[in-house]
Design a protein around this motif. Sequence first.
Motif, PDB file in Angstrom:
ATOM      1  N   THR A 188     -75.921 -39.985 -31.312  1.00 36.85           N
ATOM      2  CA  THR A 188     -76.644 -39.602 -32.520  1.00 36.85           C
ATOM      3  C   THR A 188     -76.802 -40.765 -33.489  1.00 36.85           C
ATOM      4  OG1 THR A 188     -74.571 -38.861 -33.518  1.00 36.85           O
ATOM      5  CG2 THR A 188     -75.905 -37.213 -32.378  1.00 36.85           C
ATOM      6  N   ARG A 189     -75.949 -41.770 -33.384  1.00 36.59           N
ATOM      7  CA  ARG A 189     -76.012 -42.890 -34.319  1.00 36.59           C
ATOM      8  C   ARG A 189     -76.743 -44.068 -33.688  1.00 36.59           C
ATOM      9  NH1 ARG A 189     -69.677 -42.558 -36.405  1.00 36.59           N
ATOM     10  NH2 ARG A 189     -69.834 -40.455 -37.259  1.00 36.59           N
ATOM     11  N   THR A 245     -66.002 -39.598 -32.692  1.00 37.25           N
ATOM     12  CA  THR A 245     -66.759 -38.406 -33.075  1.00 37.25           C
ATOM     13  C   THR A 245     -66.008 -37.143 -32.669  1.00 37.25           C
ATOM     14  OG1 THR A 245     -67.981 -38.485 -30.998  1.00 37.25           O
ATOM     15  CG2 THR A 245     -68.980 -39.576 -32.897  1.00 37.25           C
ATOM     16  N   ALA A 246     -64.804 -37.300 -32.153  1.00 38.23           N
ATOM     17  CA  ALA A 246     -64.007 -36.153 -31.715  1.00 38.23           C
ATOM     18  C   ALA A 246     -63.194 -35.588 -32.877  1.00 38.23           C
ATOM     19  CB  ALA A 246     -63.077 -36.559 -30.578  1.00 38.23           C
ATOM     20  N   ILE A 247     -63.182 -34.277 -32.978  1.00 37.76           N
ATOM     21  CA  ILE A 247     -62.414 -33.574 -34.007  1.00 37.76           C
ATOM     22  C   ILE A 247     -61.451 -32.621 -33.315  1.00 37.76           C
ATOM     23  CG2 ILE A 247     -62.504 -32.000 -35.981  1.00 37.76           C
ATOM     24  CD1 ILE A 247     -63.767 -34.694 -36.581  1.00 37.76           C
ATOM     25  N   GLY A 248     -60.177 -32.698 -33.663  1.00 39.24           N
ATOM     26  CA  GLY A 248     -59.191 -31.793 -33.096  1.00 39.24           C
ATOM     27  C   GLY A 248     -59.143 -30.485 -33.870  1.00 39.24           C
ATOM     28  N   VAL A 249     -59.001 -29.379 -33.150  1.00 31.81           N
ATOM     29  CA  VAL A 249     -58.859 -28.065 -33.776  1.00 31.81           C
ATOM     30  C   VAL A 249     -57.630 -27.397 -33.176  1.00 31.81           C
ATOM     31  CG1 VAL A 249     -59.920 -25.824 -34.198  1.00 31.81           C
ATOM     32  CG2 VAL A 249     -61.342 -27.875 -34.129  1.00 31.81           C
ATOM     33  N   LEU A 273     -69.775 -28.771 -36.125  1.00 32.08           N
ATOM     34  CA  LEU A 273     -69.517 -30.055 -35.472  1.00 32.08           C
ATOM     35  C   LEU A 273     -70.631 -30.409 -34.495  1.00 32.08           C
ATOM     36  CD1 LEU A 273     -65.669 -29.915 -34.738  1.00 32.08           C
ATOM     37  CD2 LEU A 273     -66.856 -30.916 -36.698  1.00 32.08           C
ATOM     38  N   ARG A 274     -71.081 -29.427 -33.720  1.00 35.20           N
ATOM     39  CA  ARG A 274     -72.143 -29.691 -32.749  1.00 35.20           C
ATOM     40  C   ARG A 274     -73.425 -30.131 -33.447  1.00 35.20           C
ATOM     41  NH1 ARG A 274     -75.034 -25.521 -31.242  1.00 35.20           N
ATOM     42  NH2 ARG A 274     -73.216 -24.151 -31.422  1.00 35.20           N
ATOM     43  N   ALA A 275     -73.760 -29.469 -34.554  1.00 36.77           N
ATOM     44  CA  ALA A 275     -74.975 -29.817 -35.294  1.00 36.77           C
ATOM     45  C   ALA A 275     -74.905 -31.221 -35.879  1.00 36.77           C
ATOM     46  CB  ALA A 275     -75.216 -28.799 -36.408  1.00 36.77           C
ATOM     47  N   GLU A 276     -73.681 -31.689 -36.133  1.00 31.32           N
ATOM     48  CA  GLU A 276     -73.490 -33.011 -36.734  1.00 31.32           C
ATOM     49  C   GLU A 276     -73.175 -34.083 -35.696  1.00 31.32           C
ATOM     50  OE1 GLU A 276     -73.914 -33.905 -39.886  1.00 31.32           O
ATOM     51  OE2 GLU A 276     -74.499 -31.880 -40.497  1.00 31.32           O
ATOM     52  N   GLY A 277     -73.261 -33.756 -34.406  1.00 25.82           N
ATOM     53  CA  GLY A 277     -73.036 -34.744 -33.360  1.00 25.82           C
ATOM     54  C   GLY A 277     -71.583 -35.061 -33.078  1.00 25.82           C
ATOM     55  N   HIS A 278     -70.684 -34.118 -33.380  1.00 22.78           N
ATOM     56  CA  HIS A 278     -69.253 -34.313 -33.119  1.00 22.78           C
ATOM     57  C   HIS A 278     -68.801 -33.403 -31.984  1.00 22.78           C
ATOM     58  CE1 HIS A 278     -68.065 -36.822 -36.639  1.00 22.78           C
ATOM     59  NE2 HIS A 278     -69.190 -36.332 -37.113  1.00 22.78           N
ATOM     60  N   GLN A 279     -67.734 -33.804 -31.313  1.00 27.26           N
ATOM     61  CA  GLN A 279     -67.159 -32.999 -30.242  1.00 27.26           C
ATOM     62  C   GLN A 279     -65.865 -32.337 -30.731  1.00 27.26           C
ATOM     63  OE1 GLN A 279     -67.713 -36.538 -29.486  1.00 27.26           O
ATOM     64  NE2 GLN A 279     -69.825 -35.880 -29.213  1.00 27.26           N
ATOM     65  N   MET A 280     -65.658 -31.104 -30.320  1.00 30.12           N
ATOM     66  CA  MET A 280     -64.449 -30.380 -30.700  1.00 30.12           C
ATOM     67  C   MET A 280     -63.451 -30.396 -29.550  1.00 30.12           C
ATOM     68  SD  MET A 280     -63.949 -26.447 -32.062  1.00 30.12           S
ATOM     69  CE  MET A 280     -64.340 -25.611 -30.517  1.00 30.12           C
ATOM     70  N   ILE A 281     -62.225 -30.780 -29.844  1.00 28.82           N
ATOM     71  CA  ILE A 281     -61.126 -30.694 -28.886  1.00 28.82           C
ATOM     72  C   ILE A 281     -60.238 -29.537 -29.350  1.00 28.82           C
ATOM     73  CG2 ILE A 281     -59.157 -31.872 -27.839  1.00 28.82           C
ATOM     74  CD1 ILE A 281     -60.570 -34.515 -28.478  1.00 28.82           C
ATOM     75  N   LEU A 282     -60.322 -28.423 -28.641  1.00 32.46           N
ATOM     76  CA  LEU A 282     -59.633 -27.201 -29.054  1.00 32.46           C
ATOM     77  C   LEU A 282     -58.290 -27.076 -28.353  1.00 32.46           C
ATOM     78  CD1 LEU A 282     -59.790 -24.496 -30.620  1.00 32.46           C
ATOM     79  CD2 LEU A 282     -60.900 -23.522 -28.592  1.00 32.46           C
ATOM     80  N   VAL A 283     -57.230 -26.858 -29.135  1.00 31.29           N
ATOM     81  CA  VAL A 283     -55.879 -26.727 -28.589  1.00 31.29           C
ATOM     82  C   VAL A 283     -55.252 -25.450 -29.131  1.00 31.29           C
ATOM     83  CG1 VAL A 283     -53.626 -27.798 -28.286  1.00 31.29           C
ATOM     84  CG2 VAL A 283     -55.657 -29.239 -28.562  1.00 31.29           C
ATOM     85  N   ASN A 284     -54.683 -24.653 -28.241  1.00 27.98           N
ATOM     86  CA  ASN A 284     -53.978 -23.429 -28.611  1.00 27.98           C
ATOM     87  C   ASN A 284     -52.478 -23.724 -28.595  1.00 27.98           C
ATOM     88  OD1 ASN A 284     -53.287 -20.766 -29.103  1.00 27.98           O
ATOM     89  ND2 ASN A 284     -53.525 -20.130 -26.972  1.00 27.98           N
ATOM     90  N   ASP A 285     -51.813 -23.616 -29.750  1.00 28.66           N
ATOM     91  CA  ASP A 285     -50.387 -23.965 -29.805  1.00 28.66           C
ATOM     92  C   ASP A 285     -49.475 -22.746 -29.714  1.00 28.66           C
ATOM     93  OD1 ASP A 285     -50.233 -22.812 -32.405  1.00 28.66           O
ATOM     94  OD2 ASP A 285     -50.844 -24.701 -33.316  1.00 28.66           O
ATOM     95  N   ARG A 318     -66.753 -22.640 -40.561  1.00 26.25           N
ATOM     96  CA  ARG A 318     -67.848 -23.528 -40.971  1.00 26.25           C
ATOM     97  C   ARG A 318     -67.440 -24.379 -42.176  1.00 26.25           C
ATOM     98  NH1 ARG A 318     -71.462 -18.627 -40.798  1.00 26.25           N
ATOM     99  NH2 ARG A 318     -72.464 -18.577 -38.739  1.00 26.25           N
ATOM    100  N   SER A 319     -66.857 -23.727 -43.166  1.00 32.84           N
ATOM    101  CA  SER A 319     -66.471 -24.450 -44.386  1.00 32.84           C
ATOM    102  C   SER A 319     -65.413 -25.507 -44.094  1.00 32.84           C
ATOM    103  CB  SER A 319     -65.958 -23.462 -45.441  1.00 32.84           C
ATOM    104  OG  SER A 319     -66.978 -22.578 -45.852  1.00 32.84           O
ATOM    105  N   ALA A 320     -64.472 -25.189 -43.203  1.00 35.33           N
ATOM    106  CA  ALA A 320     -63.430 -26.155 -42.849  1.00 35.33           C
ATOM    107  C   ALA A 320     -64.035 -27.388 -42.189  1.00 35.33           C
ATOM    108  CB  ALA A 320     -62.399 -25.507 -41.924  1.00 35.33           C
ATOM    109  N   ALA A 321     -64.997 -27.173 -41.288  1.00 37.91           N
ATOM    110  CA  ALA A 321     -65.650 -28.300 -40.616  1.00 37.91           C
ATOM    111  C   ALA A 321     -66.462 -29.132 -41.595  1.00 37.91           C
ATOM    112  CB  ALA A 321     -66.546 -27.789 -39.487  1.00 37.91           C
ATOM    113  N   GLN A 322     -67.194 -28.473 -42.487  1.00 39.69           N
ATOM    114  CA  GLN A 322     -67.996 -29.195 -43.472  1.00 39.69           C
ATOM    115  C   GLN A 322     -67.111 -30.011 -44.413  1.00 39.69           C
ATOM    116  OE1 GLN A 322     -70.012 -25.802 -45.061  1.00 39.69           O
ATOM    117  NE2 GLN A 322     -71.642 -25.828 -43.518  1.00 39.69           N
ATOM    118  N   LEU A 323     -65.993 -29.420 -44.820  1.00 44.44           N
ATOM    119  CA  LEU A 323     -65.073 -30.124 -45.709  1.00 44.44           C
ATOM    120  C   LEU A 323     -64.457 -31.335 -45.018  1.00 44.44           C
ATOM    121  CD1 LEU A 323     -63.522 -30.310 -48.365  1.00 44.44           C
ATOM    122  CD2 LEU A 323     -61.919 -28.582 -47.492  1.00 44.44           C
ATOM    123  N   LEU A 324     -64.068 -31.174 -43.754  1.00 40.82           N
ATOM    124  CA  LEU A 324     -63.466 -32.283 -43.020  1.00 40.82           C
ATOM    125  C   LEU A 324     -64.468 -33.422 -42.829  1.00 40.82           C
ATOM    126  CD1 LEU A 324     -61.069 -33.457 -41.460  1.00 40.82           C
ATOM    127  CD2 LEU A 324     -61.931 -32.298 -39.417  1.00 40.82           C
TER     128      LEU A 324
END
Length: 362
Positions: A53-54, A89-93, A114-126, A323-329
């Motif tokens: 994207t950049r 561009t990776a964001i951990g969740v 994140l997808r709309a902004e060109g970032h990838q989500m790495i999802l982890v269940n703890d 959504r708000s959490a992603a936008q804030l981050l």
Amino acid sequence: MRHEAQNRSPKVAGPYDDGVTGDSKKQASRPTVQDVAREAGVSPSTVSRALHTRGYASREVRERVQAVAQRLGYVPNHMARNLRSRTSTAIGVLISDLRNPFYADLAAGVEEVLRAEGHQMILVNDNGDPDEEMHAAETLLAMQVAGVIVTPVAAGCSKMLQDNGIHVVCADRRLGRTGSDAVLSDNKAGAQELTQHLIDLGHERIGLLIDETKWSTGAGRLSGFRAAHEIAGIDLDDDLIVYTSFDADAARQSTRELLNDHHVTAIMAANNVLAQGALAEIKHRRLRIPHKISLAAYDDVPWMSLVQPGITTVDQHTVDIGRSAAQLLLARIRDELPARHRTIRVAPRLIVRGSTGSPPRN
């Protein structure tokens, strides 16, 4: 005899190398950025700009490169690119229980932004385990993620990430004074409105099922429950506040003990898991809802509108919290905010369904 292999220097990945070397590269037969560049008639750097994207690439070049990449089956190695550029561009969740619809909706809201902004989500269940949460945080740190969104189980996770320069946003709850940004539901207001709804119907003996009060979620909901009684001038019997585990079976057992030991005309569950256990016990006793007992719950999830009668609940707008959490981050990563941490509160909404009514007359 001297072996030349011993004198060879290890291969260092070049600026456009995919990070696969030697025999493993031959085995994988994985298309490289150089393959795409050769087929598309452009330089490797143009391929990199066209696929990410950049960076500038004309529309015609971008479409040609993307078509070649798709035909060859080329997949960009984001990890190698992050290591080269020292950007990510990776964001951990980090969430507590992916089986719970609440956390699934939260993650969906995060991923959408994140997808709309060109970032990838790495999802982890703890699994709501502090040790697993810390291990996951250390893994995300090693992956050089740009930031982490977490539904914290222990305060140490956020602190460790922040101490290592990782931006953190707490979603749904916050533990203590971590100094991190947060997006929270207004738990006190939501619980107070839900309790007031029951009081307005005439209930004065309301049992509360709650699993914890150390997190901002449980503390806020208990506070709202108490506040509604105080405003209405009703003396609250603390014996009707039942502490249980975050587990439907445990909640069912706690409901059984509450109904055996105390007279209540309504039960309020502090979350959807506890509501599930309470409903199971009420149905087992064949108590008609709401004629014999009313049931209300915090945190609207799909099954609550599917059962008969539907459950009166509080909608936290969970996807909006994500959504708000992603936008804030992302705003924090882009240095668009002042240094002082920010807290966003999402207003909940009361949804009245058929599970609440006036208390029985007898």
